[in-house]
Design an enzyme around this catalytic site. Structure first.
Site, PDB file in Angstrom:
ATOM      1  N   ASP A  98       9.756   2.510   1.399  1.00 11.25           N
ATOM      2  CA  ASP A  98       8.344   2.307   1.425  1.00 11.25           C
ATOM      3  C   ASP A  98       7.977   2.885   2.903  1.00 11.25           C
ATOM      4  O   ASP A  98       8.502   3.627   3.618  1.00 11.25           O
ATOM      5  CB  ASP A  98       7.739   1.021   1.273  1.00 11.25           C
ATOM      6  CG  ASP A  98       6.568   1.071   0.469  1.00 11.25           C
ATOM      7  OD1 ASP A  98       5.406   1.214   1.097  1.00 11.25           O
ATOM      8  OD2 ASP A  98       6.415   0.609  -0.562  1.00 11.25           O
ATOM      9  N   HIS A 138       1.705  -1.184   3.948  1.00  9.94           N
ATOM     10  CA  HIS A 138       2.156  -1.210   2.396  1.00  9.94           C
ATOM     11  C   HIS A 138       3.328  -1.847   2.065  1.00  9.94           C
ATOM     12  O   HIS A 138       3.508  -2.774   0.996  1.00  9.94           O
ATOM     13  CB  HIS A 138       1.988   0.223   1.962  1.00  9.94           C
ATOM     14  CG  HIS A 138       1.919   0.635   0.413  1.00  9.94           C
ATOM     15  ND1 HIS A 138       3.405   0.516  -0.030  1.00  9.94           N
ATOM     16  CD2 HIS A 138       1.209   0.797  -0.669  1.00  9.94           C
ATOM     17  CE1 HIS A 138       3.080   0.917  -1.446  1.00  9.94           C
ATOM     18  NE2 HIS A 138       1.858   1.203  -1.738  1.00  9.94           N
ATOM     19  N   ASN A 182      -1.486   6.053  -9.382  1.00 12.01           N
ATOM     20  CA  ASN A 182      -2.801   5.434  -9.263  1.00 12.01           C
ATOM     21  C   ASN A 182      -3.771   6.510  -9.649  1.00 12.01           C
ATOM     22  O   ASN A 182      -4.802   6.765  -9.360  1.00 12.01           O
ATOM     23  CB  ASN A 182      -3.394   4.876  -7.799  1.00 12.01           C
ATOM     24  CG  ASN A 182      -2.371   3.822  -7.873  1.00 12.01           C
ATOM     25  OD1 ASN A 182      -1.759   3.089  -8.465  1.00 12.01           O
ATOM     26  ND2 ASN A 182      -2.410   3.457  -6.195  1.00 12.01           N
ATOM     27  N   SER A 199       1.352   0.145  -7.076  1.00 12.65           N
ATOM     28  CA  SER A 199       2.417  -0.317  -6.165  1.00 12.65           C
ATOM     29  C   SER A 199       2.442  -1.656  -6.095  1.00 12.65           C
ATOM     30  O   SER A 199       3.654  -2.267  -5.534  1.00 12.65           O
ATOM     31  CB  SER A 199       1.712   0.259  -4.530  1.00 12.65           C
ATOM     32  OG  SER A 199       1.936   1.603  -4.500  1.00 12.65           O
TER      33      SER A 199
END
Length: 471
Positions: free
Chosen positions: A204, A236, A319, A388
């Site tokens: 990530d 994130h 998304n 996520s």
């Protein structure tokens, strides 16, 4: 339009480069002028103090030379400042042009949307809608480019920052978020399934390992990006890892930073591939990838290698959804058969699929992805939405379940025969994990059977805990 995009995007880059060179020159001239002033002052002090180091005439000559050099430096400095002012004007003019183009694109989008909503003939609407939507997508991408967004090979799916009143709670014993509870985090702890002995790789944007909520369970793996984690996009990874930790607090989390910050010379795609192999060699049992992008065969090869070594790979579905389960939106690596693809649903009683969640036949399961609360880089908590956020709920659930599965541990620990690459030796581990999830922990929340929005269902350990499931 593509040509215009390229030209406009290159102008700020060229001007930034010129501006940087001018600033460097300006700094050098200023330093040199300062040094000359020091020498001049020293010589004047020597004169007034009567120090007979040189003759008066020689000293006077040196002072005059220094004054002349300072005059030249001052003129050069003024010339550089003029050039800097010119570049600044050019930058301001370019920014004005880009802003104007951005406003024009937005106005065009609004016009196209009005045309789209006013279509009356069904057949015409179908064809015209497709064309208008395509043009709207193109203009939207152009606006993103004008706002300075850079296209990379792989990106973190966009997330939605939500307001939260949780403040600076810093200990996982103080609060277990609703998403973790609904996925079974509280019940798993009561059963002693906390992820002990399980290693989870988080590929990530980097993890704030010093966040006290992690309780020392984060191990720094390879970081292919540098810089702090203060930006929203760079936070994130901390949010994702926090959910995994709260689902399986005894699991060891391995941190691989592949996005955000500043590049260290390795592309995002190469960093992801390297991280997958590293996670395998560091004996991680599960890999979480809350990211997505276009397909790359080299990335698929790395994932297939991980699967052959008994590693479970869990990915965010993406998304790019439009709220219509009949249309397909795909993001890689989630759609590859080797990966467990996780869509996002809300925490409401009927668990609606989030509009932004990708729908396609490759979606395997669903997890909580709307207004998910987890760790914030720098301390405390924050609330985000996205596939996520759904992905680590499933990853954490798997890690917790595997910690109590002696059969899995035995399969994973099987030695690879000497002289054998091991490819395919532990492939059944993944199949067994999927079977366990589907048979025991998948709740059908949408259409009967598999569907494009939620796959085989919402994954949770709270099968019989109605009072805990319905928050």
């Amino acid at each position: 339009m593509n040509s215009s995009s390229t030209d406009n995007n290159s102008i700020p880059i060229q001007l930034d480069s010129m501006n940087e060179k001018i600033n460097t020159t300006l700094f050098g001239l200023t330093q040199e002028m300062h040094q000359k002033n020091v020498i001049l002052s020293s010589q004047i002090r020597a004169n007034t103090g009567g120090v007979n180091v040189q003759s008066v005439s020689q000293r006077t000559h040196d002072v005059n030379v220094a004054k002349t050099e300072n005059t030249h430096l001052a003129r050069s400095l003024a010339s550089t400042q003029t050039e800097l002012d010119t570049v600044t004007e050019q930058l301001e003019e370019t920014a004005s042009i880009l802003k104007s183009e951005r406003l024009s694109s937005q106005t065009h989008i609004q016009s196209l949307q009005r045309q789209l909503s006013s279509s009356t003939n069904a057949a015409l609407q179908s064809n015209e809608s497709a064309n208008l939507q395509a043009e709207i997508s193109t203009l939207t991408r152009r606006i993103e480019e004008l706002e300075g967004e850079k296209v990379v090979t792989m990106t973190l799916p966009s997330v939605r920052v939500e307001t939260t009143s949780i403040g600076t709670v810093v200990n996982t014993t103080d609060m277990i978020p609703a998403g973790v509870i609904m996925t079974g985090g509280r019940k798993l702890r009561k059963k002693g399934l906390k992820g002990e002995g399980i290693r989870v790789a988080v590929i990530d944007s980097g993890i704030d390992e010093e966040h006290v909520g992690f309780e020392g369970k984060v191990t720094r793996g390879k970081w292919f990006r540098s810089g702090d984690l203060n930006n929203a996009s760079d936070a994130h990874g901390t949010h994702v890892a926090g959910t995994i930790h709260m689902m399986a607090p005894e699991a060891e989390i391995y941190d691989y930073r592949v996005t955000g910050g500043m590049s260290t010379g390795t592309s995002v795609d190469e960093a992801i591939i390297d991280s997958i192999y590293s996670a395998v060699f560091e004996k991680c049992n599960v890999i979480n990838m809350s990211l997505g992008g276009p397909p790359r065969s080299s990335r698929l090869t790395a994932i297939q290698f991980a699967i052959s070594r008994g590693v479970v790979v869990v990915c965010a579905a993406g998304n790019g959804g439009d709220g219509d389960p009949l249309t397909n939106e795909r993001s890689f690596p989630a759609v590859w058969d080797e990966c467990i693809s996780v869509a996002a649903v809300s925490k409401h009683k009927n668990q609606l699929v989030c509009d932004f969640s990708n729908s396609n036949p490759e979606v395997d399961y669903a997890g909580i992805g709307m207004k998910v609360t987890s760790f914030r880089a720098g301390g405390g908590y924050t609330t985000l939405s996205g596939t996520s956020m759904a992905c680590p709920h499933v990853t954490g659930l798997i890690a917790a379940l595997l910690s109590g599965d002696t059969a899995f541990k035995a399969d994973f620990a099987k030695a690879v025969p000497e002289g054998n690459s091991g490819f395919g030796m532990k492939k059944n581990v993944n199949l067994n994990v999927r079977k366990m999830l589907t048979d025991k922990f998948a709740v059908d929340i949408s259409q009967v059977g598999r569907d494009n929005g939620t796959g085989l269902g919402f994954l949770t350990y709270v099968i019989n805990g109605k009072e805990e499931f319905e928050l």
